[in-house]
Enzyme design. Structure first.
Site, PDB file in Angstrom:
ATOM      1  CG  ASP A 193      30.532 -49.374  -5.093  1.00 34.21           C
ATOM      2  OD1 ASP A 193      29.798 -48.935  -4.543  1.00 34.21           O
ATOM      3  OD2 ASP A 193      31.754 -48.201  -5.817  1.00 34.21           O
ATOM      4  CG  ASP A 250      27.611 -44.591  -8.753  1.00 37.85           C
ATOM      5  OD1 ASP A 250      26.995 -43.725  -8.680  1.00 37.85           O
ATOM      6  OD2 ASP A 250      26.720 -45.727  -8.034  1.00 37.85           O
ATOM      7  CG  ASP A 289      35.033 -46.207  -5.209  1.00 39.38           C
ATOM      8  OD1 ASP A 289      34.141 -47.014  -5.440  1.00 39.38           O
ATOM      9  OD2 ASP A 289      35.336 -45.006  -5.616  1.00 39.38           O
TER      10      ASP A 289
END
Length: 223
Positions: free
Chosen positions: A9, A11, A175
């Site tokens: 991922d 951001d 995240d």
């Protein structure tokens, strides 16, 4: 490790982009004559792509109820947001500690790296260039590169197919619940990072294969 492909991922995993996203969000709200919000509020709205960020900002909360916004309102606001974000220098977007060195270590160790983000693809190359990462990733997908985005497994499976790597030989690293669910839906191992944007939920509650509190620990695990 017997894995070949690491799908990251962006951001909240590799970069903290919230300061710039918050500036663009508040610029959009100001243009539309609406109330602006502190960065800590906007931080909780990031992670599901630009459309959800815009809709959450327009109503001022994470959960947008059906009927609160018209499609026309959201379409217009999203275009205003895109213009504002495009005009921002990006200087407030930073890499998390140990990410730059860690990515290079993983690539040098023989892993193939890919990037799958829910951020619109038009904004990704500029950020990659700003960190000198444009040559690190064999495949890069944005939230609008396909008809669906994470947590749908399709972007992850698309990357595997493009690189001719079996999903069983891939790991999804992120995240947020979108990352972990996408990986689980694609039947691949998942590694969670606890420091990003997950709406206050502990990433471990989503049962990733492993979870880490910093990027250096993740790199050590993979090496």
């Amino acid at each position: 490790m017997d894995k070949q492909l690491l799908i990251f991922d962006f951001d909240g995993t590799l970069i903290d982009s919230v300061p710039d996203l918050a500036d663009a969000t508040n610029a959009m709200l100001t243009t539309l004559g609406k109330e602006t919000y502190p960065i800590d509020s906007i931080r909780n709205w990031v992670g599901n792509g630009s459309r959800m960020l815009v809709e959450r900002a327009l109503v001022g909360k994470v959960e947008v109820l059906e009927g609160e916004l018209t499609v026309e309102e959201a379409d217009h606001a999203e275009q205003v947001f895109f213009e504002a974000y495009n005009n921002i220098s990006g200087s407030k977007t930073v890499a998390y500690p140990d990410v730059d060195n860690g990515l290079k270590k993983l690539k040098d160790a023989g892993y193939t790296l890919a990037l799958v983000t829910n951020k619109p693809i038009r904004f990704v190359p500029k950020i990659l260039r700003s960190f000198g990462w444009q040559d690190l990733f064999a495949e890069v997908l944005g939230g609008d590169s396909l008809a669906v985005k994470k947590p749908d497994p399709a972007p992850l499976l698309h990357v595997c197919e493009a690189l001719n790597i079996d999903p069983a030989q891939a790991i999804m690293i992120g995240d947020s619940r979108n990352d972990i669910l996408a990986g689980q839906n694609a039947n691949m191992d998942t590694l969670g990072l606890s420091y990003g944007y997950n709406y206050g939920q502990d990433i471990r509650e989503l049962n990733p294969t492993e979870a880490f509190d910093d990027f250096a620990a993740l790199v050590d695990y993979l090496l």
